[in-house]
Design a protein around this motif. Structure first.
Motif, PDB file in Angstrom:
ATOM      1  N   HIS A   1      14.286  11.977   5.800  1.00 29.16           N
ATOM      2  CA  HIS A   1      13.953  10.755   5.072  1.00 29.16           C
ATOM      3  C   HIS A   1      12.454  10.516   5.251  1.00 29.16           C
ATOM      4  CE1 HIS A   1      15.750   8.924   9.030  1.00 29.16           C
ATOM      5  NE2 HIS A   1      14.728   9.700   9.255  1.00 29.16           N
ATOM      6  N   THR A   2      11.899   9.562   4.542  1.00 33.07           N
ATOM      7  CA  THR A   2      10.469   9.278   4.715  1.00 33.07           C
ATOM      8  C   THR A   2      10.236   8.193   5.760  1.00 33.07           C
ATOM      9  OG1 THR A   2      10.515   7.718   2.844  1.00 33.07           O
ATOM     10  CG2 THR A   2       9.872   9.982   2.367  1.00 33.07           C
ATOM     11  N   SER A   3      11.295   7.785   6.457  1.00 35.28           N
ATOM     12  CA  SER A   3      11.162   6.756   7.496  1.00 35.28           C
ATOM     13  C   SER A   3      10.185   7.120   8.615  1.00 35.28           C
ATOM     14  CB  SER A   3      12.535   6.437   8.100  1.00 35.28           C
ATOM     15  OG  SER A   3      13.432   5.996   7.105  1.00 35.28           O
ATOM     16  N   PRO A   4       9.987   8.415   8.972  1.00 38.88           N
ATOM     17  CA  PRO A   4       8.980   8.717   9.996  1.00 38.88           C
ATOM     18  C   PRO A   4       7.593   8.185   9.659  1.00 38.88           C
ATOM     19  CG  PRO A   4      10.331  10.645   9.576  1.00 38.88           C
ATOM     20  CD  PRO A   4      10.722   9.621   8.552  1.00 38.88           C
ATOM     21  N   VAL A   5       7.288   8.088   8.365  1.00 36.86           N
ATOM     22  CA  VAL A   5       5.990   7.536   7.965  1.00 36.86           C
ATOM     23  C   VAL A   5       5.903   6.068   8.377  1.00 36.86           C
ATOM     24  CG1 VAL A   5       4.399   7.185   6.044  1.00 36.86           C
ATOM     25  CG2 VAL A   5       5.959   9.137   6.025  1.00 36.86           C
ATOM     26  N   GLN A   6       7.038   5.361   8.308  1.00 37.48           N
ATOM     27  CA  GLN A   6       7.056   3.961   8.734  1.00 37.48           C
ATOM     28  C   GLN A   6       6.770   3.861  10.234  1.00 37.48           C
ATOM     29  OE1 GLN A   6      10.765   2.163   7.568  1.00 37.48           O
ATOM     30  NE2 GLN A   6      10.585   2.815   5.432  1.00 37.48           N
ATOM     31  N   ALA A   7       7.412   4.747  11.030  1.00 42.10           N
ATOM     32  CA  ALA A   7       7.189   4.732  12.480  1.00 42.10           C
ATOM     33  C   ALA A   7       5.727   5.018  12.798  1.00 42.10           C
ATOM     34  CB  ALA A   7       8.102   5.753  13.156  1.00 42.10           C
ATOM     35  N   ARG A   8       5.148   6.010  12.139  1.00 39.67           N
ATOM     36  CA  ARG A   8       3.745   6.335  12.374  1.00 39.67           C
ATOM     37  C   ARG A   8       2.837   5.165  11.989  1.00 39.67           C
ATOM     38  NH1 ARG A   8       2.337  11.703  13.064  1.00 39.67           N
ATOM     39  NH2 ARG A   8       4.058  13.223  13.011  1.00 39.67           N
TER      40      ARG A   8
ATOM     41  N   THR B   1       0.844  -1.184   0.000  1.00 36.50           N
ATOM     42  CA  THR B   1       0.000   0.000   0.000  1.00 36.50           C
ATOM     43  C   THR B   1       0.887   1.244   0.000  1.00 36.50           C
ATOM     44  OG1 THR B   1      -0.132  -0.008   2.422  1.00 36.50           O
ATOM     45  CG2 THR B   1      -1.870  -1.151   1.220  1.00 36.50           C
ATOM     46  N   VAL B   2       0.326   2.375  -0.377  1.00 34.80           N
ATOM     47  CA  VAL B   2       1.065   3.633  -0.443  1.00 34.80           C
ATOM     48  C   VAL B   2       0.588   4.534   0.696  1.00 34.80           C
ATOM     49  CG1 VAL B   2       1.658   5.639  -1.855  1.00 34.80           C
ATOM     50  CG2 VAL B   2       1.253   3.416  -2.940  1.00 34.80           C
ATOM     51  N   VAL B   3       1.521   4.984   1.531  1.00 35.01           N
ATOM     52  CA  VAL B   3       1.195   5.812   2.692  1.00 35.01           C
ATOM     53  C   VAL B   3       2.056   7.077   2.631  1.00 35.01           C
ATOM     54  CG1 VAL B   3       1.024   5.913   5.210  1.00 35.01           C
ATOM     55  CG2 VAL B   3       0.728   3.718   4.026  1.00 35.01           C
ATOM     56  N   GLU B   4       1.449   8.220   2.922  1.00 34.60           N
ATOM     57  CA  GLU B   4       2.185   9.480   2.929  1.00 34.60           C
ATOM     58  C   GLU B   4       2.131  10.115   4.304  1.00 34.60           C
ATOM     59  OE1 GLU B   4       0.665  11.933  -0.169  1.00 34.60           O
ATOM     60  OE2 GLU B   4       1.456  10.658  -1.777  1.00 34.60           O
ATOM     61  N   GLY B   5       3.073  11.016   4.575  1.00 32.21           N
ATOM     62  CA  GLY B   5       3.146  11.671   5.867  1.00 32.21           C
ATOM     63  C   GLY B   5       3.643  13.090   5.739  1.00 32.21           C
ATOM     64  N   PRO B   6       3.728  13.830   6.856  1.00 26.60           N
ATOM     65  CA  PRO B   6       4.112  15.246   6.817  1.00 26.60           C
ATOM     66  C   PRO B   6       5.588  15.445   6.480  1.00 26.60           C
ATOM     67  CG  PRO B   6       3.894  14.505   9.083  1.00 26.60           C
ATOM     68  CD  PRO B   6       3.413  13.375   8.234  1.00 26.60           C
ATOM     69  N   GLU B   7       5.867  16.525   5.763  1.00 24.90           N
ATOM     70  CA  GLU B   7       7.255  16.869   5.451  1.00 24.90           C
ATOM     71  C   GLU B   7       7.895  17.656   6.595  1.00 24.90           C
ATOM     72  OE1 GLU B   7       7.579  18.740   1.624  1.00 24.90           O
ATOM     73  OE2 GLU B   7       6.297  17.251   0.655  1.00 24.90           O
ATOM     74  N   ILE B   8       7.092  18.394   7.351  1.00 26.30           N
ATOM     75  CA  ILE B   8       7.576  19.043   8.581  1.00 26.30           C
ATOM     76  C   ILE B   8       7.256  18.087   9.719  1.00 26.30           C
ATOM     77  CG2 ILE B   8       7.381  21.055  10.076  1.00 26.30           C
ATOM     78  CD1 ILE B   8       6.492  22.657   7.656  1.00 26.30           C
ATOM     79  N   GLU B   9       8.302  17.534  10.334  1.00 33.67           N
ATOM     80  CA  GLU B   9       8.130  16.373  11.213  1.00 33.67           C
ATOM     81  C   GLU B   9       8.684  16.653  12.610  1.00 33.67           C
ATOM     82  OE1 GLU B   9       6.570  13.923  12.392  1.00 33.67           O
ATOM     83  OE2 GLU B   9       6.695  12.706  10.550  1.00 33.67           O
ATOM     84  N   LEU B  10       8.139  15.935  13.581  1.00 36.32           N
ATOM     85  CA  LEU B  10       8.668  15.986  14.940  1.00 36.32           C
ATOM     86  C   LEU B  10       9.989  15.233  15.014  1.00 36.32           C
ATOM     87  CD1 LEU B  10       5.396  15.277  16.976  1.00 36.32           C
ATOM     88  CD2 LEU B  10       6.574  17.474  16.746  1.00 36.32           C
ATOM     89  N   ASP B  11      10.927  15.758  15.782  1.00 36.59           N
ATOM     90  CA  ASP B  11      12.204  15.082  16.021  1.00 36.59           C
ATOM     91  C   ASP B  11      11.968  13.658  16.503  1.00 36.59           C
ATOM     92  OD1 ASP B  11      14.370  14.264  18.138  1.00 36.59           O
ATOM     93  OD2 ASP B  11      15.369  15.759  16.881  1.00 36.59           O
ATOM     94  N   LYS B  12      10.938  13.467  17.311  1.00 39.43           N
ATOM     95  CA  LYS B  12      10.613  12.149  17.868  1.00 39.43           C
ATOM     96  C   LYS B  12      10.457  11.109  16.764  1.00 39.43           C
ATOM     97  CE  LYS B  12       6.751   9.823  20.178  1.00 39.43           C
ATOM     98  NZ  LYS B  12       5.418  10.029  20.806  1.00 39.43           N
ATOM     99  N   PHE B  13       9.714  11.431  15.704  1.00 37.85           N
ATOM    100  CA  PHE B  13       9.471  10.456  14.637  1.00 37.85           C
ATOM    101  C   PHE B  13      10.614  10.411  13.633  1.00 37.85           C
ATOM    102  CE2 PHE B  13       5.132  11.461  16.072  1.00 37.85           C
ATOM    103  CZ  PHE B  13       4.673  10.174  16.338  1.00 37.85           C
ATOM    104  N   ASN B  14      11.254  11.549  13.386  1.00 40.36           N
ATOM    105  CA  ASN B  14      12.322  11.584  12.392  1.00 40.36           C
ATOM    106  C   ASN B  14      13.593  10.903  12.889  1.00 40.36           C
ATOM    107  OD1 ASN B  14      12.935  12.994   9.644  1.00 40.36           O
ATOM    108  ND2 ASN B  14      14.755  13.381  10.882  1.00 40.36           N
ATOM    109  N   PHE B  15      13.830  10.926  14.220  1.00 39.53           N
ATOM    110  CA  PHE B  15      15.075  10.383  14.759  1.00 39.53           C
ATOM    111  C   PHE B  15      14.855   9.365  15.888  1.00 39.53           C
ATOM    112  CE2 PHE B  15      16.865  14.571  13.216  1.00 39.53           C
ATOM    113  CZ  PHE B  15      17.596  14.017  12.191  1.00 39.53           C
ATOM    114  N   GLU B  16      14.277   9.784  16.982  1.00 37.80           N
ATOM    115  CA  GLU B  16      14.294   8.983  18.204  1.00 37.80           C
ATOM    116  C   GLU B  16      13.575   7.650  18.054  1.00 37.80           C
ATOM    117  OE1 GLU B  16      13.305  11.108  21.741  1.00 37.80           O
ATOM    118  OE2 GLU B  16      14.372  12.913  21.117  1.00 37.80           O
ATOM    119  N   MET B  17      12.401   7.642  17.402  1.00 43.01           N
ATOM    120  CA  MET B  17      11.677   6.384  17.212  1.00 43.01           C
ATOM    121  C   MET B  17      12.454   5.420  16.324  1.00 43.01           C
ATOM    122  SD  MET B  17       8.779   6.645  18.899  1.00 43.01           S
ATOM    123  CE  MET B  17       7.625   5.532  18.147  1.00 43.01           C
TER     124      MET B  17
END
Length: 340
Positions: free
Chosen positions: A170-177, A127-143
């Motif tokens: 990167h788009t990895s925060p979308v994976q965490a979400r 499936t195709v999932v999209e997420g925000p380009e302005i991201e929280l540090d928590k999702f972009n790095f810590e998670m």
């Protein structure tokens, strides 16, 4: 008054003879037939005649008015016909001339490659999932197992909006979400723009595009990862494509690998694009780090998975033999038209 009746129709016909414009015709009509026109004024003067003279004079006035209206209408039709014929002659189309082709637009090479990649993975059940380009540090790095003191943060060269908000690297925060919100099994790709403080040159840009993928389920192994990547690359570059997995490092996967594929430009023979190696690096991948699973609320004793990430710009350049990434963003029509 009677003499005027005998000559007025001749005056009207004489005025109409050389008339060529509707505006002049309208002025003539007002002059003789308007509320203050000469014929109308004559009708108002009938009161000065004797009762015996009025009926005959009234008939003559009405006959004159009718003939004047008919003459003016006939001239109006004549002028309209001449104007129509002149317009048709001016707008005449030479049907023997060759036709003019309409310029047809086409998709940008990045768009073409994106939809090709998307189609391949959708047919594989993603499936195709999209997420925000302005991201929280928590999702972009810590998670993703990149804490504040991790050296990978320096390598990312991040654009910080505030201490806790970034432009995603990167788009990895979308994976965490997705892992936080979705019960496994998960099979998804997350495309989108990402941002890093890179200098602009032939191979770098502060804004570029990624397509990352994630699979989470029970019993997922590195063999599943390898099979997925091989299937994708062969469908994308051709069935003759060969791959090579080299050990790599990413904080959010363990083990990690860099993947090389047969150079699509030289077919593996060696060329400047692949620096004579015959193969070229196309993506990074690995098994999802157990710490990432725990951070996202998944039990690593129950679930496992793999993730991969590819640069859309890089794959586009490799596929079409483009040597300068800046060409993708300059919007030069001469360049874009080559991909119609």
């Amino acid at each position: 008054m009677k003499e005027n009746l005998n000559t007025i129709l001749d005056e009207i016909k004489a005025s109409l003879r050389d008339m060529q414009q509707n505006e002049a015709l309208q002025e003539l009509k007002v002059k003789y037939l308007g509320k203050k026109g000469e014929i109308t004024q004559m009708m108002k003067q009938m009161g000065s005649l004797s009762p015996e003279e009025r009926p005959a004079f009234g008939q003559k006035i009405n006959a004159l008015r009718k003939k004047a209206e008919e003459a003016i209408e006939e001239k109006r039709l004549e002028i309209s016909e001449k104007q129509k014929n002149a317009r048709l002659a001016a707008e005449k189309i030479d049907v023997t001339l060759p036709g003019r082709k309409n310029r047809i637009g086409g998709l940008h090479p990045l768009t073409k490659v994106y939809w090709e990649i998307r189609s391949i993975f959708v047919h594989m059940g993603f499936t195709v999932v999209e997420g925000p380009e302005i991201e929280l540090d928590k999702f972009n790095f810590e998670m993703l197992n990149i804490p504040k003191d991790h050296p990978a943060r320096d390598a990312q060269d991040t654009f910080y909006v505030t201490d806790d908000i970034v432009l995603r690297t990167h788009t990895s925060p979308v994976q965490a979400r997705t892992m936080l919100e979705t019960e496994p099994p998960i099979r998804m790709i997350c495309p989108g723009r990402v941002y890093r403080q890179d200098d602009v040159d032939a191979t770098h840009s502060p804004v570029f595009n990624q397509v990352e993928g994630l699979v989470i389920d029970k019993g997922v192994t590195f063999a599943d990862l390898k099979g997925t990547i091989n299937t994708f690359l062969r469908r994308f570059y051709g069935e003759q494509t060969k791959t090579k997995f080299r050990p790599g490092f990413f904080p959010f996967t363990e083990p990690s690998a860099e993947v090389d594929a047969t150079c699509s430009i030289c077919g593996g023979k060696g060329c400047p694009a692949c620096k004579g190696a015959g193969m070229i690096e196309v993506l990074g991948c690995g098994m999802v780090n157990p710490r990432v699973l725990i951070n996202c609320g998944l039990d690593p004793e129950v679930y496992s998975g793999f993730a991969f990430g590819l640069g859309l710009d890089r794959l586009t350049n490799i596929k079409y033999g483009i040597t300068d990434i800046r060409l993708l963003y300059e919007n030069d029509v001469r360049f874009i038209e080559q991909f119609k």
